[in-house]
Design a protein around this motif. Structure first.
Motif, PDB file in Angstrom:
ATOM      1  N   ALA A 124     -35.014 -16.160 -17.229  1.00 21.14           N
ATOM      2  CA  ALA A 124     -34.970 -17.622 -17.184  1.00 21.14           C
ATOM      3  C   ALA A 124     -35.147 -18.235 -18.572  1.00 21.14           C
ATOM      4  CB  ALA A 124     -36.046 -18.146 -16.240  1.00 21.14           C
ATOM      5  N   LEU A 125     -35.952 -17.591 -19.414  1.00 17.98           N
ATOM      6  CA  LEU A 125     -36.182 -18.103 -20.764  1.00 17.98           C
ATOM      7  C   LEU A 125     -35.083 -17.701 -21.737  1.00 17.98           C
ATOM      8  CD1 LEU A 125     -40.029 -17.433 -21.135  1.00 17.98           C
ATOM      9  CD2 LEU A 125     -38.899 -19.608 -20.647  1.00 17.98           C
ATOM     10  N   GLY A 126     -34.175 -16.837 -21.297  1.00 22.51           N
ATOM     11  CA  GLY A 126     -33.111 -16.383 -22.180  1.00 22.51           C
ATOM     12  C   GLY A 126     -33.543 -15.271 -23.114  1.00 22.51           C
ATOM     13  N   VAL A 127     -34.702 -14.679 -22.844  1.00 23.85           N
ATOM     14  CA  VAL A 127     -35.186 -13.574 -23.671  1.00 23.85           C
ATOM     15  C   VAL A 127     -34.558 -12.255 -23.225  1.00 23.85           C
ATOM     16  CG1 VAL A 127     -37.246 -12.314 -24.416  1.00 23.85           C
ATOM     17  CG2 VAL A 127     -37.343 -14.792 -24.104  1.00 23.85           C
ATOM     18  N   LEU A 128     -34.301 -12.127 -21.930  1.00 23.09           N
ATOM     19  CA  LEU A 128     -33.678 -10.930 -21.371  1.00 23.09           C
ATOM     20  C   LEU A 128     -32.288 -11.282 -20.850  1.00 23.09           C
ATOM     21  CD1 LEU A 128     -36.702  -9.491 -19.326  1.00 23.09           C
ATOM     22  CD2 LEU A 128     -35.934  -8.801 -21.605  1.00 23.09           C
ATOM     23  N   PRO A 129     -31.371 -10.319 -20.836  1.00 23.31           N
ATOM     24  CA  PRO A 129     -30.016 -10.601 -20.336  1.00 23.31           C
ATOM     25  C   PRO A 129     -30.026 -10.891 -18.842  1.00 23.31           C
ATOM     26  CG  PRO A 129     -30.304  -8.257 -20.779  1.00 23.31           C
ATOM     27  CD  PRO A 129     -31.515  -8.938 -21.336  1.00 23.31           C
ATOM     28  N   SER A 130     -29.098 -11.714 -18.410  1.00 25.70           N
ATOM     29  CA  SER A 130     -29.056 -12.147 -17.013  1.00 25.70           C
ATOM     30  C   SER A 130     -28.755 -11.007 -16.050  1.00 25.70           C
ATOM     31  CB  SER A 130     -28.019 -13.260 -16.840  1.00 25.70           C
ATOM     32  OG  SER A 130     -26.733 -12.807 -17.243  1.00 25.70           O
ATOM     33  N   ASP A 131     -28.126  -9.938 -16.532  1.00 31.67           N
ATOM     34  CA  ASP A 131     -27.784  -8.849 -15.620  1.00 31.67           C
ATOM     35  C   ASP A 131     -29.000  -8.019 -15.209  1.00 31.67           C
ATOM     36  OD1 ASP A 131     -28.321  -7.476 -17.947  1.00 31.67           O
ATOM     37  OD2 ASP A 131     -26.290  -6.672 -18.198  1.00 31.67           O
ATOM     38  N   ARG A 132     -30.199  -8.368 -15.737  1.00 30.35           N
ATOM     39  CA  ARG A 132     -31.410  -7.677 -15.300  1.00 30.35           C
ATOM     40  C   ARG A 132     -31.774  -8.058 -13.869  1.00 30.35           C
ATOM     41  NH1 ARG A 132     -34.818  -5.468 -18.383  1.00 30.35           N
ATOM     42  NH2 ARG A 132     -35.241  -4.472 -16.373  1.00 30.35           N
ATOM     43  N   VAL A 133     -31.276  -9.198 -13.405  1.00 24.98           N
ATOM     44  CA  VAL A 133     -31.423  -9.589 -12.002  1.00 24.98           C
ATOM     45  C   VAL A 133     -30.076  -9.364 -11.334  1.00 24.98           C
ATOM     46  CG1 VAL A 133     -31.953 -11.449 -10.390  1.00 24.98           C
ATOM     47  CG2 VAL A 133     -33.182 -11.298 -12.562  1.00 24.98           C
ATOM     48  N   LEU A 134     -30.035  -8.474 -10.348  1.00 27.70           N
ATOM     49  CA  LEU A 134     -28.775  -8.116  -9.706  1.00 27.70           C
ATOM     50  C   LEU A 134     -28.300  -9.236  -8.786  1.00 27.70           C
ATOM     51  CD1 LEU A 134     -29.483  -4.363  -8.877  1.00 27.70           C
ATOM     52  CD2 LEU A 134     -28.570  -5.389 -10.974  1.00 27.70           C
ATOM     53  N   LEU A 135     -27.058  -9.117  -8.353  1.00 23.41           N
ATOM     54  CA  LEU A 135     -26.461 -10.158  -7.520  1.00 23.41           C
ATOM     55  C   LEU A 135     -27.211 -10.339  -6.207  1.00 23.41           C
ATOM     56  CD1 LEU A 135     -22.656  -9.442  -8.071  1.00 23.41           C
ATOM     57  CD2 LEU A 135     -24.070 -11.217  -9.125  1.00 23.41           C
ATOM     58  N   ASP A 136     -27.805  -9.253  -5.695  1.00 28.91           N
ATOM     59  CA  ASP A 136     -28.544  -9.361  -4.437  1.00 28.91           C
ATOM     60  C   ASP A 136     -29.991  -9.791  -4.655  1.00 28.91           C
ATOM     61  OD1 ASP A 136     -29.551  -7.124  -5.624  1.00 28.91           O
ATOM     62  OD2 ASP A 136     -29.219  -5.770  -3.928  1.00 28.91           O
ATOM     63  N   GLY A 137     -30.350 -10.122  -5.903  1.00 26.75           N
ATOM     64  CA  GLY A 137     -31.701 -10.582  -6.204  1.00 26.75           C
ATOM     65  C   GLY A 137     -32.666  -9.484  -6.584  1.00 26.75           C
ATOM     66  N   ALA A 138     -32.239  -8.233  -6.508  1.00 23.45           N
ATOM     67  CA  ALA A 138     -33.125  -7.125  -6.860  1.00 23.45           C
ATOM     68  C   ALA A 138     -33.414  -7.134  -8.361  1.00 23.45           C
ATOM     69  CB  ALA A 138     -32.499  -5.798  -6.446  1.00 23.45           C
ATOM     70  N   VAL A 139     -34.651  -6.778  -8.699  1.00 22.16           N
ATOM     71  CA  VAL A 139     -35.086  -6.772 -10.093  1.00 22.16           C
ATOM     72  C   VAL A 139     -35.723  -5.423 -10.395  1.00 22.16           C
ATOM     73  CG1 VAL A 139     -36.587  -7.848 -11.805  1.00 22.16           C
ATOM     74  CG2 VAL A 139     -35.480  -9.254 -10.068  1.00 22.16           C
ATOM     75  N   PHE A 140     -35.347  -4.838 -11.510  1.00 25.20           N
ATOM     76  CA  PHE A 140     -35.924  -3.575 -11.940  1.00 25.20           C
ATOM     77  C   PHE A 140     -36.717  -3.823 -13.221  1.00 25.20           C
ATOM     78  CE2 PHE A 140     -32.209  -2.592  -9.450  1.00 25.20           C
ATOM     79  CZ  PHE A 140     -32.598  -1.522  -8.659  1.00 25.20           C
ATOM     80  N   TYR A 141     -38.047  -3.832 -13.102  1.00 19.91           N
ATOM     81  CA  TYR A 141     -38.888  -4.068 -14.276  1.00 19.91           C
ATOM     82  C   TYR A 141     -38.890  -2.840 -15.176  1.00 19.91           C
ATOM     83  CZ  TYR A 141     -43.044  -4.409 -17.162  1.00 19.91           C
ATOM     84  OH  TYR A 141     -43.906  -4.410 -18.230  1.00 19.91           O
ATOM     85  N   GLU A 142     -38.849  -3.083 -16.478  1.00 21.15           N
ATOM     86  CA  GLU A 142     -38.974  -2.030 -17.474  1.00 21.15           C
ATOM     87  C   GLU A 142     -40.060  -2.423 -18.468  1.00 21.15           C
ATOM     88  OE1 GLU A 142     -35.181  -1.529 -19.265  1.00 21.15           O
ATOM     89  OE2 GLU A 142     -34.177  -0.859 -17.421  1.00 21.15           O
ATOM     90  N   ASP A 143     -40.727  -1.427 -19.035  1.00 20.63           N
ATOM     91  CA  ASP A 143     -41.808  -1.706 -19.985  1.00 20.63           C
ATOM     92  C   ASP A 143     -41.329  -2.545 -21.165  1.00 20.63           C
ATOM     93  OD1 ASP A 143     -43.544  -0.294 -18.406  1.00 20.63           O
ATOM     94  OD2 ASP A 143     -43.360   1.576 -19.540  1.00 20.63           O
ATOM     95  N   SER A 144     -40.076  -2.384 -21.515  1.00 20.76           N
ATOM     96  CA  SER A 144     -39.539  -3.142 -22.643  1.00 20.76           C
ATOM     97  C   SER A 144     -39.446  -4.637 -22.338  1.00 20.76           C
ATOM     98  CB  SER A 144     -38.159  -2.607 -23.035  1.00 20.76           C
ATOM     99  OG  SER A 144     -37.260  -2.678 -21.929  1.00 20.76           O
ATOM    100  N   ASP A 145     -39.483  -5.004 -21.055  1.00 22.78           N
ATOM    101  CA  ASP A 145     -39.410  -6.423 -20.697  1.00 22.78           C
ATOM    102  C   ASP A 145     -40.630  -7.176 -21.224  1.00 22.78           C
ATOM    103  OD1 ASP A 145     -37.116  -5.691 -19.417  1.00 22.78           O
ATOM    104  OD2 ASP A 145     -37.931  -5.843 -17.386  1.00 22.78           O
ATOM    105  N   ALA A 146     -41.821  -6.640 -20.950  1.00 20.08           N
ATOM    106  CA  ALA A 146     -43.043  -7.282 -21.432  1.00 20.08           C
ATOM    107  C   ALA A 146     -43.089  -7.287 -22.952  1.00 20.08           C
ATOM    108  CB  ALA A 146     -44.273  -6.568 -20.874  1.00 20.08           C
ATOM    109  N   ALA A 147     -42.600  -6.208 -23.566  1.00 19.27           N
ATOM    110  CA  ALA A 147     -42.592  -6.133 -25.028  1.00 19.27           C
ATOM    111  C   ALA A 147     -41.671  -7.176 -25.636  1.00 19.27           C
ATOM    112  CB  ALA A 147     -42.172  -4.729 -25.471  1.00 19.27           C
ATOM    113  N   ALA A 148     -40.620  -7.556 -24.907  1.00 20.18           N
ATOM    114  CA  ALA A 148     -39.687  -8.569 -25.412  1.00 20.18           C
ATOM    115  C   ALA A 148     -40.190  -9.985 -25.137  1.00 20.18           C
ATOM    116  CB  ALA A 148     -38.309  -8.369 -24.785  1.00 20.18           C
ATOM    117  N   VAL A 149     -40.777 -10.196 -23.963  1.00 21.55           N
ATOM    118  CA  VAL A 149     -41.218 -11.545 -23.578  1.00 21.55           C
ATOM    119  C   VAL A 149     -42.471 -11.953 -24.341  1.00 21.55           C
ATOM    120  CG1 VAL A 149     -42.089 -12.954 -21.669  1.00 21.55           C
ATOM    121  CG2 VAL A 149     -40.168 -11.390 -21.295  1.00 21.55           C
ATOM    122  N   GLY A 150     -43.439 -11.045 -24.491  1.00 24.61           N
ATOM    123  CA  GLY A 150     -44.739 -11.372 -25.079  1.00 24.61           C
ATOM    124  C   GLY A 150     -44.682 -12.102 -26.405  1.00 24.61           C
ATOM    125  N   PRO A 151     -44.001 -11.569 -27.418  1.00 22.24           N
ATOM    126  CA  PRO A 151     -43.991 -12.225 -28.735  1.00 22.24           C
ATOM    127  C   PRO A 151     -42.951 -13.332 -28.878  1.00 22.24           C
ATOM    128  CG  PRO A 151     -42.841 -10.135 -28.852  1.00 22.24           C
ATOM    129  CD  PRO A 151     -43.368 -10.239 -27.451  1.00 22.24           C
TER     130      PRO A 151
END
Length: 230
Positions: free
Chosen positions: A69-96
């Protein structure tokens, strides 16, 4: 049963199961009905004018949704059916991310004596585990403050936040009830302090005037007695 026949039988069973809708469960999509997010509200022990609010996400997949939603991660991280796969790199990208810091300051606000306190976000060391802390510098020593929390409710109004404060104080933030009052210190509000000072000064002036009037009256009585005596 021959291996070829067993394989054919398993294939048929798989087709039947798929047709009947019996499939392996898909990864849980991010939604507001999982573990609730939390905030811990406290007063800085060394700085009585600073309020610290620490926010922690409930489900880690919500960090992924927020990052998208903030544009920090690519939109394809949320699939068309709404499924989300969290990865450790997500927090590392969002935090700073500066966008995340701006989002925190926008969605969490602190007001003391009717004036908003300026927030400063400390760079998270481990956003997924420890959350993120924001220090709000208020105009003066803090007594009672209003803390507003609207984290993630712009993504879905069903999100809630469990809050804790000093002395075991607790509150629940929702889309409709996003502001709560917290007593963090013993400082007297500026308005109340000013009124008290004014009343004290008035009493002191009144006492001085009264004493002068009593002295004047006593002097008049004494002068009258002297005239009568002569």
């Amino acid at each position: 049963m021959p291996i070829r026949g067993l394989a054919s039988g398993l294939a048929v069973l798989a087709c039947v199961a798929a047709a009947a809708g019996v499939v392996a469960p898909a990864p849980a999509a991010a939604h507001p009905f999982g573990d609730p997010q939390t905030v811990a509200i406290s007063l800085d022990a060394a700085r009585p004018e600073v309020v610290r609010v620490r926010w922690k996400v409930g489900g880690l997949d919500d960090l992924t949704v927020l990052g998208v939603a903030l544009g920090v991660l690519p939109s394809d991280r949320v699939l068309l059916d709404g499924a989300v796969f969290y990865e450790d790199s997500d927090a590392a990208a969002v935090g700073p991310s500066p966008r995340f810091a701006d989002y925190l300051r926008e969605r969490i606000t602190v007001t003391s004596d009717g004036r908003e306190c300026a927030g400063a976000v400390a760079p998270p060391t481990d956003l997924a585990r420890d959350g993120a802390a924001v220090d709000y510098a208020c105009p003066g020593a803090v007594g009672v403050v209003d803390v507003a929390v609207r984290m993630l409710t712009d993504l879905d109004p069903a999100y809630q936040t469990l809050a804790t404060g000093p002395g075991g104080a607790r509150a629940v933030y929702t889309f409709d009830a996003y502001t709560h009052e917290w007593r963090l210190g013993d400082a007297v509000p500026a308005a109340g302090g000013g009124a008290g000072t004014g009343r004290g000064a008035a009493l002191q002036i009144g006492a001085v005037v009264g004493a002068l009037l009593l002295l004047a009256a006593a002097a008049a009585v004494l002068a009258r007695r002297r005239r009568v005596a002569t």
